[in-house]
Design an enzyme around this catalytic site. Structure first.
Site, PDB file in Angstrom:
ATOM      1  N   HIS A 157      38.418  26.692   4.457  1.00  0.00           N
ATOM      2  CA  HIS A 157      39.468  27.593   3.949  1.00  0.00           C
ATOM      3  C   HIS A 157      40.830  27.236   4.532  1.00  0.00           C
ATOM      4  O   HIS A 157      41.687  28.099   4.690  1.00  0.00           O
ATOM      5  CB  HIS A 157      39.160  29.054   4.292  1.00  0.00           C
ATOM      6  CG  HIS A 157      37.771  29.474   3.961  1.00  0.00           C
ATOM      7  ND1 HIS A 157      37.413  29.988   2.737  1.00  0.00           N
ATOM      8  CD2 HIS A 157      36.622  29.397   4.685  1.00  0.00           C
ATOM      9  CE1 HIS A 157      36.118  30.245   2.740  1.00  0.00           C
ATOM     10  NE2 HIS A 157      35.608  29.879   3.905  1.00  0.00           N
ATOM     11  N   GLU A 291      52.008  11.220  -2.256  1.00  0.00           N
ATOM     12  CA  GLU A 291      52.318  12.211  -3.304  1.00  0.00           C
ATOM     13  C   GLU A 291      52.053  11.609  -4.678  1.00  0.00           C
ATOM     14  O   GLU A 291      51.548  12.271  -5.585  1.00  0.00           O
ATOM     15  CB  GLU A 291      53.778  12.645  -3.219  1.00  0.00           C
ATOM     16  CG  GLU A 291      54.083  13.537  -2.024  1.00  0.00           C
ATOM     17  CD  GLU A 291      55.575  13.818  -1.931  1.00  0.00           C
ATOM     18  OE1 GLU A 291      55.959  14.972  -2.108  1.00  0.00           O
ATOM     19  OE2 GLU A 291      56.358  12.879  -1.679  1.00  0.00           O
TER      20      GLU A 291
END
Ligand code: ARG
Length: 605
Positions: A157, A291
């Site tokens: 998480h 990216e």
């Protein structure tokens, strides 16, 4: 009005608008090399079958070679009036050698031709991708070894979960990329089916030899339903899916690199060569390469969806819609090659920041699970231990302390099962080393796995699986192709053939084993085809694996020795036949045939 190769039944010429709408040569010219390779094999087959003459085949093959050179050198004038790459080449061929050029398309359709071209392309590309992924895998292992002592928080998480070795984290990607390579390898089985000879959809009435074409083009199988062959693009969908899955993995890694290189995390330093600066903010170092890996993943999904959608309602067999299969395929190929090239160069230069990773481990009570495990090992139920540990964490948070900074006395207040040896387990290094279960992050485990992986990579020649037929490690997965060679003894001499095709030189007669044919039968048949001789097999010399003889095929040859009585005559692939003495073999024997002959003579002394 430009003359179309298919123009016979038309009285009006194509609208200019239609021409530019329907042309594909502007992009499918990328297939030229494969189109020509396929056409050469087809022409040779037509001649062997007596459908065209040998001279005509020679003229076609020579002219095709020249056309290939012209395209290689950028000297070919592609014409959109000729629609696609297939007709551009054929038109040129006819321009060069006249009516003979017009014979090339006998017993063929553009439908089976384009299916062949795409398969040839995807076969080469898949092999290149597998090789590149293998290089990437090697870089990952090197990095994992170099930084074996670096520890980091592992996340679930995106919250601190448990401490792990940085190497363990890296090797998670080894496993993912390895599965990706396996997927491309598996896809090769479906790509490796030769469709030519299916014609437009129903086959052909000409007496063609599809096996011969497959052999030339190094396919191990031929398709067995012509309607399927010209309508099938499953293998390409599968390829695009493999690219998408691989890109998804690289994108997850890229995302982590973006996060880990922020000043908030400060876990890693990305190589300058793969970052850029800001035109306005001088302090910035932007992680553009990763990216873009993340960003380019999107188009690989788009391409997969495009092809699936394109194919979803197409009735059998070929429909012109299918011309739209190419751009997404080409785009995914370019994209995956780009991603791979950047990953291979960038990854070895990623530097983990050891001290900031350790600093992060001091926050977030990362050894809380170990404390709960400690209590459980002392006899408490895990649920109870979980609750008590939670109370201790809340206490530590309130007191603004790390778990290992709480005194044993304080801890005992929560449970009297806690003893002074508790301090041994609360440090993250201890926590890491305790996780010795197979696949866990303990250093000794990770080192063992690194050893295992290195053997996997090195002993098997880079990226190999064992050939299911001969057990030989094959570098990239190439379907094993069974062949036979027959050493024929005739009046104390050996019959060899002088090859017509590359590699040129003398060879033992032989060829491919047909479907459902025994190797013995194939040997007798091939001997007849290549030398005209009826042979009687005497015995076996051995089985020879030839994994490197061809970049595409892994041939396994069963070598027999046989005897014959009549005079041989050059067949099929041969310019000439010759009879040689044991000690006066010709100089230029190709493949590993000299060694095979030596083995034979050894056996026969
Ligand atoms: N350019 C076409 C394609 O890529 C070649 C096949 C054309 N076949 C036809 N029946 N018009 O699909």
């Amino acid at each position: 009005m430009s003359e179309k190769l298919w123009g016979g039944r038309f009285s009006k010429s194509t609208d200019n608008l239609m021409e530019s709408f329907s042309e594909s040569v502007s992009f499918d010219k990328k297939l030229y090399k494969y189109d020509i390779e396929g056409s050469m094999a087809h022409a040779r087959m037509l001649a062997k079958q007596g459908i065209i003459s040998e001279d005509e085949a020679d003229a076609i093959v020579i002219a095709l070679g020249k056309i290939k050179q012209m395209i290689d050198n950028g000297e070919f004038d592609f014409r959109i009036e000729d629609e696609d790459i297939h007709m551009n080449i054929e038109h040129k061929l006819i321009e060069m050698i006249g009516k003979t050029g017009g014979k090339l398309h006998t017993a063929r359709s553009r439908n089976d031709q384009v299916a062949l071209d795409i398969r040839l392309l995807l076969r080469d590309v898949s092999i290149e991708i597998i090789d590149k992924i293998t290089v990437l895998l090697k870089e990952i292992v090197k990095l994992a070894e170099d930084y074996i002592d670096v520890v980091m928080p592992g996340f679930t998480h995106m919250q601190h979960a448990q401490p792990v070795l940085f190497s363990h984290y890296l090797l998670a990607y080894y496993e993912k990329f390895k599965r990706d390579a396996d997927r491309f390898r598996d896809n090769l089985k479906r790509i490796d089916v030769m469709p030519l000879g299916s014609g437009a959809l129903a086959g052909t009435g000409f007496p063609i030899d599809r096996r011969f074409v497959a052999e030339r083009l190094k396919f191990s199988k031929i398709s067995r339903n012509s309607m399927d062959s010209v309508s099938d693009r499953d293998f390409a969908v599968e390829f695009l899916s493999n690219v998408a899955i691989f890109a998804m993995h690289t994108s997850r890694f890229a995302e982590e690199m973006v996060i880990f290189s922020t000043s908030e995390f400060d876990f890693i330093d990305l190589p300058d060569e793969f970052c850029t600066g800001s035109s306005i903010m001088p302090q910035k170092k932007n992680p553009d390469a990763v990216e873009l890996i993340r960003g380019k993943t999107a188009r690989t999904y788009g391409n997969l969806m495009q092809l699936l959608t394109l194919m979803k309602s197409l009735p059998l067999t070929y429909n012109r819609d299918m011309q739209e299969d190419k751009e997404s395929l080409f785009d995914s190929i370019d994209t995956v090659m780009g991603i791979l090239n950047v990953m291979i160069k960038m990854l070895p230069n990623i530097k983990p920041k050891k001290s900031s990773m350790e600093k992060a481990l001091n926050q977030g009570f990362i050894t809380a699970t170990d404390l709960a495990d400690y209590l459980t090992k002392k006899g408490m139920s895990f649920r109870e231990a979980h609750k008590i540990t939670g109370e201790i964490v809340a206490y530590a948070e309130k007191e603004n302390k790390r778990l290992e900074d709480i005194s044993v006395k304080e801890l005992k207040g929560f449970s009297d099962l806690i003893e002074s040896n508790i301090l041994d387990i609360l440090h993250y290094r201890k926590a890491i080393d305790s996780r010795k279960s197979y696949g866990g992050t303990a250093k000794e485990n990770v080192l063992r796995i690194i050893d295992e992986i290195k053997k996997e990579i090195n002993e098997k020649g880079g990226n190999a699986i064992e050939c299911p037929r001969c057990g030989y490690p094959v570098k990239v997965y190439k379907n094993p192709i069974p062949t036979v060679d027959i050493i024929i003894a005739l009046n104390d001499k050996i019959v060899l053939i002088r090859r017509k095709n590359e590699p040129l030189g003398w060879a033992i007669p032989g060829g491919f084993v047909d479907y459902g044919e025994s190797v013995e039968k194939a040997a007798v048949r091939e001997a007849k085809e290549e030398t005209g001789l009826d042979v009687e097999i005497i015995g076996l010399v051995g089985v020879y694996s030839k994994p490197d003889r061809d970049p595409r095929a892994h041939t396994i040859s069963t070598v027999f020795y046989a005897k014959a009585e009549n005079i041989p005559a050059a067949g099929d692939d041969a310019l000439d036949v010759g009879l040689f003495d044991i000690d006066s073999l010709p100089e230029d024997i190709v493949f590993d045939h000299r060694k095979i002959l030596e083995d034979y003579f050894k056996k026969n002394i």
